[in-house]
Write an enzyme that holds these catalytic residues in place. Structure first.
Site, mmCIF file in Angstrom:
data_model
loop_
_atom_site.group_PDB
_atom_site.id
_atom_site.type_symbol
_atom_site.label_atom_id
_atom_site.label_comp_id
_atom_site.label_asym_id
_atom_site.label_seq_id
_atom_site.Cartn_x
_atom_site.Cartn_y
_atom_site.Cartn_z
ATOM 1 N N LYS A 81 5.431 -12.608 -24.272
ATOM 2 C CA LYS A 81 6.360 -13.221 -25.233
ATOM 3 C C LYS A 81 7.642 -13.602 -24.500
ATOM 4 C CE LYS A 81 7.022 -11.255 -29.291
ATOM 5 N NZ LYS A 81 7.484 -10.299 -30.326
ATOM 6 N N LYS A 86 -1.833 -13.863 -30.906
ATOM 7 C CA LYS A 86 -1.011 -13.608 -32.095
ATOM 8 C C LYS A 86 -0.487 -14.928 -32.651
ATOM 9 C CE LYS A 86 2.012 -10.299 -31.488
ATOM 10 N NZ LYS A 86 3.065 -9.556 -30.749
#
Length: 395
Positions: free
Chosen positions: A28, A86
Site C-alpha cells: 500500500k 483488496k
C-alpha cells in the site's frame, strides 16, 4: 487465530515486517489515500522478495466505482502473484455492478472487499460479495485524520458485521488507524486478521517508514500461530498478554483489581410489561481480579484494559431486551471471564428508574482453574530459557 496484517511500501519495509513476525504483507502507498496503490513493479519485486515466507496482498487504490476500471486494475494486480487483492467499495449505486464485474477474477484469485466505517457502510452487500465469489470482507477507514475504526464502528456494532460476513462464508478483517489499546478490544471478536499501518511507523505517522520496535510492540499483543519447529518472535515476558496465564511462572506477582464504576447506559430490561418497548437507565459496577505480568508496567502489553469491561457491557446491552438483572449480570461476568488473565469478577447491576433509589443485583464469579494452560506456559517458558544464547526473559 487472528493474524496480523502490516501495510508496507515495498521490499525494505516487507523485510522489517517479516522480521517482526507479521503474518500478511500488504502492499500500500499511504501517501496516496486510504487504499493508495503502489507501482506494479514494486508489487512484483516485493512478492519475489517475500518468496512465500508470508502471505501477500495489495490494494487496488481509491478508484471510482466504475465496473470496468475496477476490474482492469484488480486483474493487473492479481497478475503480480499476490495472494490477496483488496478492492475498495465506496458509497455508490454501482457497488453491486462492480462486485459482479469481479466475479470471473474471484474464481481464481482471493479478493477482499474493503468497506469504510466512516462512510456509512451497508453490510447488506456482504451476501452480494459472497455470491460473486469474494474470499473475504474487511472494514477500514477512508479518512485517516478523522478517527480510528472504533470511533466510527463501536464494539457493540462489530458483531453484526463479523457474524453477517461469517454466515456467508467470508473471511473477516478489521482495520482503520488501529492503535495498541484497540487490539485487546478487538481480539474477542475473533477476526481473521487485524490490519495496521500508522501504529507500526515512526511517531505513529503512517507516511513515515516502518519501525521495527513498533512492529514488535503490536505483534506482542496478538497471539501468534507457530508452525512446528519455527522459532517464536514473542517476548516471553508478555505471554500473559498473548493469551496465557502467567501464574505458574511467577505467582508472587499476584493480581490487580481493575474496575469500572458508575457506568450508566440505557438498557432494554425488565420482566414487567410496562418495562418492554423502551430503555431505562442501568448502572454497572464491575471489578475484575487480573493476573499481573510484571512489576513495572510500561505499555499496553503489560496491562488489562478497562475498555474490555466497558465493551463487554455495551456488546451485551446491544443484543436487545433482557428480562432480568440477574441475567444481565451473569452475561457480563461470563464475557469478562473469557479473558485469560481475569481470575474473578464482581458485577453489580442497578436499575435506576423504578423508584427513589436503585434496585438490582450483585454477583461474584470465579474462573475455574485451567491446569492445561498453566502446564503449557511452564513448558514454553522452560524451553525459552534453554535456548542457546537466550537470557531469562520471564519477568
Amino acid at each position: 487465530m487472528t493474524k496480523m496484517l502490516a501495510s508496507v511500501t515495498g521490499v525494505a519495509e516487507a523485510e522489517i515486517a517479516i522480521s517482526g513476525g507479521v503474518d500478511i504483507i500488504d502492499l500500500k502507498d499511504p501517501k496516496a489515500g486510504a487504499l493508495g496503490a503502489v507501482a506494479i513493479d514494486t508489487i512484483r519485486q516485493t512478492v519475489s522478495s517475500v518468496a512465500g515466507r508470508r502471505a501477500t496482498s495489495a490494494v487496488c487504490g481509491d478508484l471510482p466505482m466504475e465496473p470496468e476500471i475496477i476490474r482492469a486494475k484488480a486483474e493487473e494486480i492479481a497478475a503480480t502473484g499476490v495472494d490477496f487483492v483488496k478492492v475498495g467499495f465506496f458509497p455508490s449505486g454501482n457497488i453491486a455492478a462492480c462486485s459482479a464485474a469481479l466475479a470471473p477474477l474471484a474464481a481464481r484469485t482471493k479478493l477482499i472487499a474493503v468497506m469504510f466505517a466512516d462512510l456509512a457502510p451497508d453490510f447488506e452487500f456482504l451476501p452480494v460479495f459472497a455470491k460473486d465469489g469474494f474470499h473475504g470482507a474487511m472494514v477500514d477507514t477512508a479518512q485517516k485524520a478523522k478517527g480510528r475504526l472504533l470511533d466510527h464502528l463501536p464494539p457493540e456494532r462489530i458483531p453484526a458485521f463479523v457474524d453477517r460476513a461469517r454466515s456467508h462464508g467470508l473471511a473477516v478483517g478489521l482495520s482503520g488507524s488501529l492503535e495498541a489499546p484497540d487490539i485487546p478490544r478487538l481480539l474477542p471478536f475473533a477476526p481473521d486478521f487485524l490490519g495496521f499501518r500508522g501504529a507500526l511507523c515512526d511517531q505513529s505517522e503512517r507516511t513515515t517508514p516502518l519501525s521495527a520496535e513498533a512492529v514488535s510492540q503490536i505483534r506482542d499483543l496478538i497471539p501468534e500461530e507457530l508452525q512446528p519447529g519455527a522459532p517464536s518472535t514473542v517476548d516471553y515476558r508478555l505471554l500473559a498478554a498473548r493469551g496465557y496465564s502467567p501464574g505458574a511462572v511467577d505467582p508472587v506477582l499476584g493480581t490487580d483489581k481493575i474496575f469500572v464504576r458508575d457506568f450508566v447506559l440505557p438498557v432494554e430490561i425488565g420482566a414487567y410489561s410496562f418495562e418492554h418497548g423502551h430503555t431505562q437507565k442501568v448502572r454497572f459496577d464491575v471489578t475484575a481480579d487480573v493476573l499481573r505480568v510484571t512489576d513495572h508496567p510500561e505499555d499496553m502489553r503489560h496491562v488489562f484494559s478497562y475498555d474490555i469491561i466497558m465493551d463487554a457491557i455495551r456488546t451485551i446491552v446491544a443484543k436487545g431486551h433482557v428480562q432480568l438483572s440477574e441475567t444481565l449480570a451473569e452475561d457480563v461476568a461470563a464475557l469478562v471471564l473469557e479473558h485469560p488473565r481475569v481470575m474473578s469478577v464482581a458485577v453489580r447491576v442497578e436499575k435506576l428508574e423504578l423508584g427513589p433509589g436503585g434496585v438490582g443485583v450483585e454477583i461474584e464469579r470465579r474462573k475455574a482453574k485451567q491446569q492445561a494452560s498453566t502446564t503449557r506456559l511452564s513448558a514454553e517458558a522452560d524451553a525459552l530459557r534453554r535456548r542457546p544464547g537466550k537470557k531469562d526473559l520471564i519477568s
